[in-house]
Design an enzyme around this catalytic site. Structure first.
Site, PDB file in Angstrom:
ATOM      1  N   CYS A  58      17.746  -0.081   3.012  1.00  0.00           N
ATOM      2  CA  CYS A  58      17.196   0.130   1.664  1.00  0.00           C
ATOM      3  C   CYS A  58      17.568  -1.033   0.740  1.00  0.00           C
ATOM      4  O   CYS A  58      16.763  -1.457  -0.100  1.00  0.00           O
ATOM      5  CB  CYS A  58      17.717   1.434   1.072  1.00  0.00           C
ATOM      6  N   ARG A 141      10.682   6.634   4.470  1.00  0.00           N
ATOM      7  CA  ARG A 141      10.169   5.472   3.714  1.00  0.00           C
ATOM      8  C   ARG A 141       8.658   5.649   3.555  1.00  0.00           C
ATOM      9  O   ARG A 141       7.877   5.209   4.394  1.00  0.00           O
ATOM     10  CB  ARG A 141      10.480   4.172   4.452  1.00  0.00           C
TER      11      ARG A 141
HETATM   12  C1  BEZ Z   1      19.436   2.281   5.608  1.00  0.00           C
HETATM   13  O1  BEZ Z   1      20.125   1.404   6.101  1.00  0.00           O
HETATM   14  O2  BEZ Z   1      18.766   2.086   4.584  1.00  0.00           O
HETATM   15  C2  BEZ Z   1      19.387   3.614   6.259  1.00  0.00           C
HETATM   16  C3  BEZ Z   1      19.476   3.692   7.626  1.00  0.00           C
HETATM   17  C4  BEZ Z   1      19.457   4.937   8.238  1.00  0.00           C
HETATM   18  C5  BEZ Z   1      19.343   6.084   7.477  1.00  0.00           C
HETATM   19  C6  BEZ Z   1      19.230   5.987   6.113  1.00  0.00           C
HETATM   20  C7  BEZ Z   1      19.246   4.752   5.494  1.00  0.00           C
END
Ligand code: BEZ
Length: 242
Positions: A58, A141
């Site tokens: 993110c 997402r």
């Molecule tokens: C992230 O790195 O943004 C992420 C990865 C796995 C689950 C939720 C967020």
């Protein structure tokens, strides 16, 4: 008769679809309260969700989107983010990004577009951003492309583990605007300047236009014809917001 086992049935969720009016809501964001989509009438909007603040994928996405905000705003497109975190988490995360993170040549990145707090998941559920097969507690997402009349025009979903392609999000916005401004469809991997698809002759008007354009067209078969549409011609018609 055997009773139906309802515990194994997935919960019915509302999933807005292409062509639907964007569900409306009021929300608190890092840029104050917003009234969605009413206050965005006249602009394209990308409403997108991310799973959680202070997570690496993110963070890479927010840095990339914020770095390209001007590009989208020049195309009359505003950005609105959302996660099921609270406002103070959002503020702390965006401050950390600006003050501490340097990534792929991006640093000092200030996220100026609103990031919605949605602890109750009210908005996330309205938009089908909570997809229990992926996570019950985090939004996937999701990316909703909403036009200046508040209609959903395209939707893309990615799982938690994969960051979005921001070249593609920009291509979708420009593609939607191009297909609105010209009577055309856009082939696979189209980029502005590439040949476009001439609509199949279904009406007299289109048939007449096809006859007139015959010399400019390249036809692969009777149902598949392309022609040139220059980048500048597109820019002249759709980029009025610089
Ligand atoms: C992230 O790195 O943004 C992420 C990865 C796995 C689950 C939720 C967020």
């Amino acid at each position: 008769m055997e009773p139906v086992n309802q515990t194994s049935q997935p919960e019915a969720v509302s999933m807005p679809r292409i062509g639907d009016k964007a569900p409306s809501f009021k929300a608190v964001t890092t840029q104050g309260e917003i009234n969605f989509p009413d206050q965005y009438k006249g602009s394209w909007v990308i409403l997108f969700s991310h799973p959680a603040d202070f997570t690496p994928v993110c963070t890479s996405e927010f840095m990339t989107f914020a770095s390209r905000e001007k590009l989208f705003s020049d195309a009359n497109c505003k950005l609105v983010g959302l996660s099921v975190d609270g406002l103070y988490s959002h503020i702390a995360w965006l401050r950390t990004i600006k003050e501490k993170i340097e990534y792929k040549g991006m640093k000092n990145v200030e996220v100026k577009f609103p990031l919605i707090e949605d602890i109750t998941m009210e908005v996330a559920k309205k938009y089908g951003m909570i997809q229990p097969g992926e996570s019950n507690t985090k939004a996937v997402r999701a990316v909703f492309f909403i036009d200046p009349k508040g209609i959903i025009r395209a939707i893309i979903y990615y799982p938690l583990s994969m960051g979005r392609n921001f070249d593609e999000l920009y291509r979708v916005i420009i593609g939607l605007q191009t297909a609105d401004a010209f009577p055309v469809a856009l082939p696979a991997d189209w980029q502005p300047g590439d040949d476009i698809i001439v609509p199949t002759a279904g009406s007299c008007g289109v048939a007449k236009q096809r006859m007139e354009n015959k010399k400019e067209m390249k036809c692969y078969d009777w149902f598949f014809c392309t022609k040139k549409l220059g980048k500048q011609e597109i820019e002249k018609k759709i980029k009025k917001h610089k």
